[in-house]
Design an enzyme around this catalytic site. Structure first.
Site, PDB file in Angstrom:
ATOM      1  CE  LYS A  53      -0.110 -14.077   5.461  1.00 38.16           C
ATOM      2  NZ  LYS A  53       0.074 -14.871   4.254  1.00 38.16           N
ATOM      3  CD  GLN A  97      -0.028 -18.387   3.586  1.00 37.87           C
ATOM      4  OE1 GLN A  97      -0.600 -17.335   3.814  1.00 37.87           O
ATOM      5  NE2 GLN A  97       1.287 -18.476   3.563  1.00 37.87           N
ATOM      6  CG  ASP A 120      -0.611 -12.279  -1.299  1.00 32.10           C
ATOM      7  OD1 ASP A 120       0.110 -11.971  -0.335  1.00 32.10           O
ATOM      8  OD2 ASP A 120      -1.295 -13.311  -1.355  1.00 32.10           O
TER       9      ASP A 120
HETATM   10  N1  GUN Z   1       3.281 -18.044   1.168  1.00 37.78           N
HETATM   11  C1  GUN Z   1       4.473 -17.554   1.627  1.00 37.78           C
HETATM   12  N2  GUN Z   1       4.477 -16.205   1.595  1.00 37.78           N
HETATM   13  C2  GUN Z   1       3.268 -15.839   1.113  1.00 37.78           C
HETATM   14  C3  GUN Z   1       2.667 -14.569   0.865  1.00 37.78           C
HETATM   15  O1  GUN Z   1       3.261 -13.505   1.059  1.00 37.78           O
HETATM   16  N3  GUN Z   1       1.394 -14.621   0.385  1.00 37.78           N
HETATM   17  C4  GUN Z   1       0.735 -15.765   0.132  1.00 37.78           C
HETATM   18  N4  GUN Z   1      -0.491 -15.691  -0.370  1.00 37.78           N
HETATM   19  N5  GUN Z   1       1.268 -16.961   0.349  1.00 37.78           N
HETATM   20  C5  GUN Z   1       2.523 -16.977   0.837  1.00 37.78           C
END
Ligand code: GUN
Length: 286
Positions: A53, A97, A120
């Site tokens: 990211k 996350q 998200d």
């Molecule tokens: N953990 C696994 N996929 C995601 C996601 O798309 N966003 C976040 N914040 N955590 C995750």
């Protein structure tokens, strides 16, 4: 004949290029999208996702901040940080996350994020907007799948779409986006009876199960588009999806690889949401 490989890496690079172009235009108006990424603890898979990211932010010309917090961080401390970021004018998007350590409530964390910074699209306000079909932020993984389908000319309209998995992150919003595009949608899960037969009717089959080799060729209709959202690790350390790639490749019309399919698209959609958030915060219409 083998399936058309839906190349998420290639499509991602294209979309990230157009995001960078727009960011360069915005910079002339004094606007730079900013993303804050929070990670709590040492989960190795999460570390990799967060690194990817950060890299994507660089590629798109965004400002980014990373907060790596220790495992023993309290819920109060984490929410305190989120509240600070909610008020930080350089930050347009906040992503914590998941998963967070067990002593922290995932929902409490999601609820604390300002819905206009919830890139998200996990906050109940944004989930509700997705349900209604009037949304600012698209859920990243399902949006990435839709972008891949569009790129390869696979139109869900009137088609049988089967989603395996009913998670809040993927299964449920995936079904909703396919429905908005006029698909006839079935959601399957661990209690579904006759799963194989249901899947074998799908023109578009989305697998979000989290188990390697779950989708076998007998579950796939000849010529179907098969989208593999799975990200599993084999004992030898290799990353693999939910679909038995080689055998399904012989039967499907379209198939996403893992890695290099949905994964890069998910992060690209996060960038798209962050750009959108920056424009919302700056009062710029699309
Ligand atoms: N953990 C696994 N996929 C995601 C996601 O798309 N966003 C976040 N914040 N955590 C995750």
């Amino acid at each position: 004949m083998s399936a058309v490989r839906m190349d998420g890496k290639m499509v991602s690079a294209k979309v990230r290029g157009s995001i960078l172009d727009e960011v360069n235009r915005l910079k002339k108006r004094g606007v730079r999208p900013g993303l804050a990424v929070i990670i709590v603890g040492e989960d190795p898979a999460s570390q990799i996702y967060v690194r990817n990211k950060e890299r994507a932010c660089e590629e798109c010309g965004f400002y980014s901040e990373k907060y790596a917090l220790p495992e023993e961080t309290t819920q109060e401390q984490l929410i305190g940080l989120i509240e600070e970021l909610n008020h930080n004018p350089h930050i347009d998007g906040i992503l914590c996350q998941m998963p967070v350590p067990a002593h922290i409530s995932e929902q409490a964390v999601i609820d604390a994020i300002d819905p206009t910074k919830d890139v998200d699209a996990f906050h109940p306000v944004n989930v509700g907007k997705i349900m209604i079909g009037d949304f600012d932020f698209l859920p990243c993984t399902p949006a990435g799948v839709m972008e891949l389908l569009d790129e390869y000319g696979v139109d869900p309209k009137g088609k049988k779409c089967v989603v395996i998995g009913r998670s809040n992150i993927v299964g449920k919003p995936m079904a909703m986006l396919l429905l908005h595009r006029h698909g006839t949608v079935t959601i399957c899960h661990s209690r579904t009876e006759n799963l194989k037969e249901v899947c074998a009717q799908a023109d578009i089959l989305v697998a979000a199960v989290g188990r390697a080799d779950f989708v076998t060729a007998d579950m796939v209709k000849e010529g179907a588009a098969v989208i593999d959202v799975g990200m599993n690790r084999r004992e030898n350390g290799k990353v693999t999806g939910d679909v038995c790639y080689d055998e399904v490749n012989e039967k499907a019309g379209y198939l996403t690889p893992v890695p290099g399919g949905v994964g890069p698209m998910t992060i690209t959609m996060l960038m798209k949401n962050t750009l959108k958030a920056a424009k919302l915060h700056a009062g710029i219409e699309d």
